[in-house]
Write a protein that holds these residues in place. Structure first.
Motif, mmCIF file in Angstrom:
data_model
loop_
_atom_site.group_PDB
_atom_site.id
_atom_site.type_symbol
_atom_site.label_atom_id
_atom_site.label_comp_id
_atom_site.label_asym_id
_atom_site.label_seq_id
_atom_site.Cartn_x
_atom_site.Cartn_y
_atom_site.Cartn_z
ATOM 1 N N LYS A 1 17.538 39.851 -26.108
ATOM 2 C CA LYS A 1 16.218 39.390 -25.685
ATOM 3 C C LYS A 1 15.128 39.871 -26.626
ATOM 4 O O LYS A 1 15.291 40.854 -27.348
ATOM 5 N N VAL A 2 14.015 39.179 -26.597
ATOM 6 C CA VAL A 2 12.824 39.642 -27.284
ATOM 7 C C VAL A 2 12.265 40.824 -26.488
ATOM 8 O O VAL A 2 12.052 40.719 -25.276
ATOM 9 N N THR B 1 -2.981 33.116 -24.359
ATOM 10 C CA THR B 1 -1.579 33.365 -24.673
ATOM 11 C C THR B 1 -1.427 34.050 -26.018
ATOM 12 O O THR B 1 -2.324 34.039 -26.846
ATOM 13 N N GLN B 2 -0.258 34.626 -26.202
ATOM 14 C CA GLN B 2 0.059 35.273 -27.461
ATOM 15 C C GLN B 2 0.722 34.272 -28.405
ATOM 16 O O GLN B 2 1.559 33.480 -27.993
ATOM 17 N N TYR B 3 0.327 34.351 -29.665
ATOM 18 C CA TYR B 3 0.901 33.512 -30.696
ATOM 19 C C TYR B 3 1.707 34.393 -31.636
ATOM 20 O O TYR B 3 1.196 35.398 -32.139
ATOM 21 N N PHE B 4 2.949 33.974 -31.867
ATOM 22 C CA PHE B 4 3.893 34.789 -32.612
ATOM 23 C C PHE B 4 3.999 34.360 -34.068
ATOM 24 O O PHE B 4 3.886 33.175 -34.386
ATOM 25 N N GLY B 5 4.276 35.349 -34.908
ATOM 26 C CA GLY B 5 4.584 35.060 -36.298
ATOM 27 C C GLY B 5 6.046 34.689 -36.472
ATOM 28 O O GLY B 5 6.824 34.726 -35.510
ATOM 29 N N THR C 1 3.558 30.600 -18.003
ATOM 30 C CA THR C 1 3.569 30.231 -19.418
ATOM 31 C C THR C 1 4.996 29.992 -19.876
ATOM 32 O O THR C 1 5.906 30.728 -19.490
ATOM 33 N N TYR D 1 7.474 29.462 -23.301
ATOM 34 C CA TYR D 1 7.654 29.590 -24.733
ATOM 35 C C TYR D 1 8.982 28.955 -25.124
ATOM 36 O O TYR D 1 9.921 28.882 -24.338
ATOM 37 N N GLN E 1 11.920 29.062 -28.353
ATOM 38 C CA GLN E 1 12.343 29.835 -29.520
ATOM 39 C C GLN E 1 13.544 29.186 -30.174
ATOM 40 O O GLN E 1 14.579 28.979 -29.530
ATOM 41 N N PRO F 1 8.990 33.261 -30.917
ATOM 42 C CA PRO F 1 8.686 32.384 -29.779
ATOM 43 C C PRO F 1 7.426 31.569 -30.053
ATOM 44 O O PRO F 1 6.465 32.074 -30.636
ATOM 45 N N PHE G 1 4.498 29.174 -28.271
ATOM 46 C CA PHE G 1 3.861 28.766 -27.023
ATOM 47 C C PHE G 1 3.998 27.257 -26.832
ATOM 48 O O PHE G 1 3.760 26.477 -27.749
ATOM 49 N N TYR H 1 11.661 29.981 -22.484
ATOM 50 C CA TYR H 1 11.360 31.135 -21.645
ATOM 51 C C TYR H 1 10.201 30.819 -20.704
ATOM 52 O O TYR H 1 9.178 30.275 -21.125
ATOM 53 N N PHE I 1 10.208 39.185 -21.876
ATOM 54 C CA PHE I 1 11.045 38.000 -21.982
ATOM 55 C C PHE I 1 12.375 38.250 -21.282
ATOM 56 O O PHE I 1 12.984 39.295 -21.453
ATOM 57 N N GLY I 2 12.808 37.258 -20.525
ATOM 58 C CA GLY I 2 14.151 37.293 -19.982
ATOM 59 C C GLY I 2 15.110 36.676 -20.976
ATOM 60 O O GLY I 2 14.813 36.584 -22.165
#
Lengths: 114, 113
Positions: A42-43, A102-106, B34, B36, B38, B44, B46, B87, B103-104
């Protein structure tokens, strides 16, 4: 569309060496994060950062980890003495202030410790 | 963050509509929902966020019933490139302390030709 960028994309290091992972968050974002994802797992949240200090950190984020925002654009994660189990993808994320934002990922840095 | 439950995996075919349901029985009044996406070896991404009723954007729709104890992500006319892990996260997302995302395992969606 603005994006979070990370460098390097891949890094190989020897156990015990220090590594610095770099991130450039989206320019008008004020909250910054590091996550990691071990292969097939998992992340996992590591740390959040706001107003030049750590807001929250997980159990994973022990004394070998540190974060810094050395200037107005970069956000770094330092691992002081890498271990084999630090091998993972490391993701930086950022977000704007405000409820529901929301969070934005690299794209991540793949770290391999040998 | 409220605990969420979603299927571990789903299969579908190109051109079909896919609905992924997430249960969040303990959702709090101030919590948002929310989703996500991946892809392998990527961060991940959005997809969509909502609080109640229905939200739609260029990628997906999110259906939230009145009791908000579940939500359904709807992907219209999927393609092979929609194969990914999805997710569902529930929380206030308010910034400051205690807002690291949990995150699950997500739902591994596999689209076949």
């Amino acid at each position: 569309e603005p994006e979070v960028t990370q460098t390097p994309s891949h890094q190989v290091t020897q156990m015990g060496q220090e590594v610095i992972l770099r991130c450039v968050p989206i320019s008008n974002h004020l909250y910054f994060y590091w996550y990691r994802q071990i292969l097939g797992q998992k992340v996992e949240f590591l740390v959040s950062f706001y107003n030049n200090e750590i807001s929250e950190k997980s159990e994973i984020f022990d004394d070998q980890f540190s974060v810094e925002r050395p200037d107005g654009s970069n956000f770094t994660l330092k691992i002081r003495s890498t271990k084999l189990e630090d091998s993972a993808m490391y993701f930086c994320a950022s977000r704007k202030p405000g409820q529901g934002e929301t969070q934005y990922f690299g794209p991540g840095t793949r770290l391999l410790v040998l | 963050l409220a605990k969420t439950t979603q299927p571990i995996s789903m299969d579908s075919y190109e051109g079909q509509e896919v609905n992924i349901t997430c249960s969040h029985n303990n959702i709090a009044t101030n919590d948002y929902i929310t989703w996500y996406q991946q892809f392998p070896s990527q961060g991940p991404r959005f997809i969509i966020q909502g609080y109640k009723t229905k939200v739609t954007n260029e990628v997906a729709s999110l259906f939230i019933p009145a009791d908000r104890k579940s939500s359904t992500l709807s992907l219209p006319r999927v393609s092979l490139s929609d194969t990914a892990v999805y997710y569902c996260l529930v929380g206030e997302f308010r910034g400051g302390g205690a807002d690291g995302l949990t995150f699950g395992k997500g739902t591994h969606l596999i689209i076949q030709p």
